[in-house]
Write a protein that holds these residues in place. Sequence first.
Motif, PDB file in Angstrom:
ATOM      1  N   SER A  39      -6.777   0.838 -15.131  1.00  0.00           N
ATOM      2  CA  SER A  39      -7.262   1.063 -13.772  1.00  0.00           C
ATOM      3  C   SER A  39      -7.656  -0.252 -13.126  1.00  0.00           C
ATOM      4  CB  SER A  39      -8.481   1.981 -13.784  1.00  0.00           C
ATOM      5  OG  SER A  39      -8.205   3.129 -14.529  1.00  0.00           O
ATOM      6  N   HIS A  40      -8.354  -1.090 -13.902  1.00  0.00           N
ATOM      7  CA  HIS A  40      -8.793  -2.368 -13.348  1.00  0.00           C
ATOM      8  C   HIS A  40      -7.600  -3.221 -12.936  1.00  0.00           C
ATOM      9  CE1 HIS A  40     -10.621  -6.376 -13.221  1.00  0.00           C
ATOM     10  NE2 HIS A  40     -11.664  -5.704 -12.800  1.00  0.00           N
ATOM     11  N   GLU A  41      -6.558  -3.229 -13.772  1.00  0.00           N
ATOM     12  CA  GLU A  41      -5.379  -4.047 -13.470  1.00  0.00           C
ATOM     13  C   GLU A  41      -4.615  -3.521 -12.264  1.00  0.00           C
ATOM     14  OE1 GLU A  41      -4.762  -7.080 -14.952  1.00  0.00           O
ATOM     15  OE2 GLU A  41      -6.797  -6.502 -15.448  1.00  0.00           O
ATOM     16  N   ASP A  50      -2.023  -2.673   0.057  1.00  0.00           N
ATOM     17  CA  ASP A  50      -2.680  -2.184   1.277  1.00  0.00           C
ATOM     18  C   ASP A  50      -2.748  -3.292   2.333  1.00  0.00           C
ATOM     19  OD1 ASP A  50      -5.918  -1.293   2.386  1.00  0.00           O
ATOM     20  OD2 ASP A  50      -4.061  -0.259   2.859  1.00  0.00           O
ATOM     21  N   ALA A  51      -3.058  -4.524   1.885  1.00  0.00           N
ATOM     22  CA  ALA A  51      -3.136  -5.651   2.831  1.00  0.00           C
ATOM     23  C   ALA A  51      -1.762  -5.933   3.455  1.00  0.00           C
ATOM     24  CB  ALA A  51      -3.666  -6.886   2.117  1.00  0.00           C
ATOM     25  N   LEU A  80      -4.644   5.970  -3.611  1.00  0.00           N
ATOM     26  CA  LEU A  80      -4.472   5.414  -4.963  1.00  0.00           C
ATOM     27  C   LEU A  80      -5.661   4.532  -5.348  1.00  0.00           C
ATOM     28  CD1 LEU A  80      -0.650   4.569  -4.954  1.00  0.00           C
ATOM     29  CD2 LEU A  80      -1.820   6.192  -6.442  1.00  0.00           C
ATOM     30  N   ILE A  81      -6.128   3.717  -4.391  1.00  0.00           N
ATOM     31  CA  ILE A  81      -7.289   2.850  -4.664  1.00  0.00           C
ATOM     32  C   ILE A  81      -8.497   3.725  -5.021  1.00  0.00           C
ATOM     33  CG2 ILE A  81      -8.949   1.272  -3.552  1.00  0.00           C
ATOM     34  CD1 ILE A  81      -6.483   0.154  -1.969  1.00  0.00           C
ATOM     35  N   HIS A  82      -8.628   4.813  -4.309  1.00  0.00           N
ATOM     36  CA  HIS A  82      -9.751   5.730  -4.555  1.00  0.00           C
ATOM     37  C   HIS A  82      -9.662   6.320  -5.971  1.00  0.00           C
ATOM     38  CE1 HIS A  82     -12.868   8.549  -3.584  1.00  0.00           C
ATOM     39  NE2 HIS A  82     -12.102   9.558  -3.969  1.00  0.00           N
TER      40      HIS A  82
END
Length: 263
Positions: A39-41, A50-51, A80-82
Amino acid sequence: MTSRKIPVIDSDTRAIRRASRIVGTRIAIACAGVVADASHELRTPLAVLDARLQILQRALPTGDPSSSVVADLRSDAKDLIHIVNELLESAEIGGAAVHDTAVVDLVAAVDAAMQSMALIAIDKHITIELDAPQPGPGPVRVPASSITRCVVALLDNAVRFTPRDSAITVGVAVTKKTVAVTVRDRGPGIHGIDHARIFDRFAHSAPPDADGDEARTGFGIGLSLVREIAVRYGGSVHVFTSTAAGTALSLTVPRAKQTRSAL
Ligand SMILES: Nc1ncnc2c1ncn2[C@@H]1O[C@H](COP(=O)(O)OP(=O)(O)OP(=O)(O)O)[C@@H](O)[C@H]1O
Ligand SMILES: [Mg+2]
């Protein structure tokens, strides 16, 4: 007659139960570690995605037929970030990176991390500058992706703590046997946590950032992964300096021996 055997069965049963509890706990910890690391990666690449979508969205002229699709893509990226953040919150420990001993160009791997993080830094008008010697340090025996992951983790913190409209410097310094990559920010320094603890898994703090706002709460995983990777390849990471004028963290890795063909 059977009463004498009962304690024996009971103690065996207790031992089996205890053993299965220990095994169960270890399996749960191992699974949580895999989830936490994965998840962290995923979090930074998703933030970069997103940017990039945001840049595309801004570049589209008003009324462009693609606008709604791009808006949907941004919403997907945010979902996805959530999800990844939720996974991180529910996980407890992390795992390990893949071993690979390819000889790589360190500066190219550092540059890849800078390019990605520049997309995130742009929101705070932060520039990321490279200060590398010419000629370059030559190859190192650490996978390019591992160097990039480490520098991304260091830059992620630097971007978070450094003030708006300032510069972060990524310095590359060479000694006979090592190369050091030092990420220097102009933030308020390390607060609320012992310097020696910042590389421990899940050790983190949420002091006010350089703009006086409450900093985004981290998970305390970034620097522990940097240390794991550095140690795995014979290197190290340490706090070079941390004052009210800024923080500099150094990642040191061994240089690869130059073969005649590489010279
Ligand atoms: N450049 C920095 N300036 C000030 N404090 C820092 C800096 N880098 C790290 N720290 C401190 O070290 C802690 C641990 O950093 P680490 O990168 O491991 O975790 P995190 O950034 O909090 O969370 P994560 O990386 O998992 O998102 C941070 O919470 C912060 O307190
Ligand atoms: Mg971090």
